[in-house]
Design a protein around this motif. Structure first.
Motif, PDB file in Angstrom:
ATOM      1  N   VAL A  35       0.839  -1.204   0.000  1.00  0.00           N
ATOM      2  CA  VAL A  35       0.000   0.000   0.000  1.00  0.00           C
ATOM      3  C   VAL A  35       0.874   1.254   0.000  1.00  0.00           C
ATOM      4  O   VAL A  35       0.622   2.217  -0.738  1.00  0.00           O
ATOM      5  N   ARG A  36       1.908   1.243   0.818  1.00  0.00           N
ATOM      6  CA  ARG A  36       2.791   2.417   0.894  1.00  0.00           C
ATOM      7  C   ARG A  36       3.460   2.705  -0.450  1.00  0.00           C
ATOM      8  O   ARG A  36       3.737   3.859  -0.787  1.00  0.00           O
ATOM      9  N   GLY A  37       3.740   1.660  -1.208  1.00  0.00           N
ATOM     10  CA  GLY A  37       4.428   1.855  -2.476  1.00  0.00           C
ATOM     11  C   GLY A  37       3.510   2.095  -3.650  1.00  0.00           C
ATOM     12  O   GLY A  37       3.981   2.236  -4.789  1.00  0.00           O
ATOM     13  N   ALA A  38       2.209   2.153  -3.411  1.00  0.00           N
ATOM     14  CA  ALA A  38       1.241   2.293  -4.505  1.00  0.00           C
ATOM     15  C   ALA A  38       0.783   3.734  -4.671  1.00  0.00           C
ATOM     16  O   ALA A  38       0.867   4.547  -3.748  1.00  0.00           O
ATOM     17  N   ARG A  39       0.284   4.046  -5.861  1.00  0.00           N
ATOM     18  CA  ARG A  39      -0.414   5.307  -6.064  1.00  0.00           C
ATOM     19  C   ARG A  39      -1.701   5.291  -5.253  1.00  0.00           C
ATOM     20  O   ARG A  39      -2.266   4.235  -4.983  1.00  0.00           O
ATOM     21  N   CYS A  40      -2.176   6.462  -4.890  1.00  0.00           N
ATOM     22  CA  CYS A  40      -3.380   6.532  -4.064  1.00  0.00           C
ATOM     23  C   CYS A  40      -4.555   5.821  -4.721  1.00  0.00           C
ATOM     24  O   CYS A  40      -5.325   5.119  -4.054  1.00  0.00           O
ATOM     25  N   ASP A  41      -4.709   6.002  -6.039  1.00  0.00           N
ATOM     26  CA  ASP A  41      -5.851   5.397  -6.705  1.00  0.00           C
ATOM     27  C   ASP A  41      -5.669   3.905  -6.964  1.00  0.00           C
ATOM     28  O   ASP A  41      -6.586   3.235  -7.439  1.00  0.00           O
TER      29      ASP A  41
END
Length: 211
Positions: free
Chosen positions: A169-175
């Motif tokens: 999650v931390r490494g993902a784009r918000c969307d």
């Protein structure tokens, strides 16, 4: 001024098919122990009490001897939907994810992630009366302890690795945060499934010791 937002979603993982324990229905039985895949001293058996937020749901069975108890378990236990196989013990887990994001200059980034792990196990519970002989009670307790050890080990496997979901999650784009979390959950479940398959030869059995 940066804008703060929270993303909240839940990920559920049913224990992989085949990880719950088929009941041994042989009428003549002897003592059996869980197999150990490693050499040397065996590690302590996993327990539900060692894993946070695990709820135990019991189904009641009765019987004065091993064959009667087998029949009671077969009647009351949950079954695998695909095969109708008897499952004396089952478990599942889920993770609720709360991610805090900050948007600055039109760019959104995730800067905090909180995970809430929840486990659930279904286990048998024997009604012990004065008519149940002590050797049968002892055999039952050993059987249930082995069931707990296997289901708790599966839940612990997931619990000890949920940090991988946080990292995703931390490494993902918000969307893409929810999709990234779900993909990490799927990878974890697949590794759990492979780990269980390696231990498939060690199946708890409800048996009386030989004289």
């Amino acid at each position: 001024m940066p804008a703060l937002a929270f993303l909240v979603f839940a990920l559920a993982a049913q224990q992989p098919a085949g990880t719950s324990i088929p009941l041994n229905t042989a009428p003549t039985m002897r003592s059996a122990q869980l197999g150990d895949r490693t050499s040397g001293d065996a590690a302590p058996a996993a327990r539900f009490a060692d894993i946070p937020n695990v709820a135990i749901i019991y189904y009641d069975v009765a019987g004065n001897d091993i064959p009667e108890i087998h029949k009671a378990v077969a009647k009351a236990a949950p079954r695998e939907p695909e095969t109708n196989r008897i499952l004396p013990a089952t478990s599942k887990w889920s993770v609720a994810v709360k991610a805090r994001s900050t948007t600055t200059g039109g760019r959104c980034r995730i800067d905090a992630v909180t995970l809430d792990f929840r486990g659930e196990a279904v286990m048998p519970r024997l009604a012990v009366t004065k008519d149940v002989p002590p050797p049968v009670v002892a055999a039952w307790k050993a059987f249930v302890a082995q069931l707990e050890a296997r289901q708790a080990a599966q839940l612990r496997f997931a619990y000890e690795r949920i940090g991988e979901i946080e990292q995703a999650v931390r490494g993902a784009r918000c969307d893409r945060a929810e999709a990234a979390a779900d993909a990490a959950r799927a990878r974890l479940q697949e590794r759990q499934r492979a780990d269980v398959a390696e231990d498939s030869r060690a199946q708890p059995k409800l048996e009386l010791p030989k004289d």
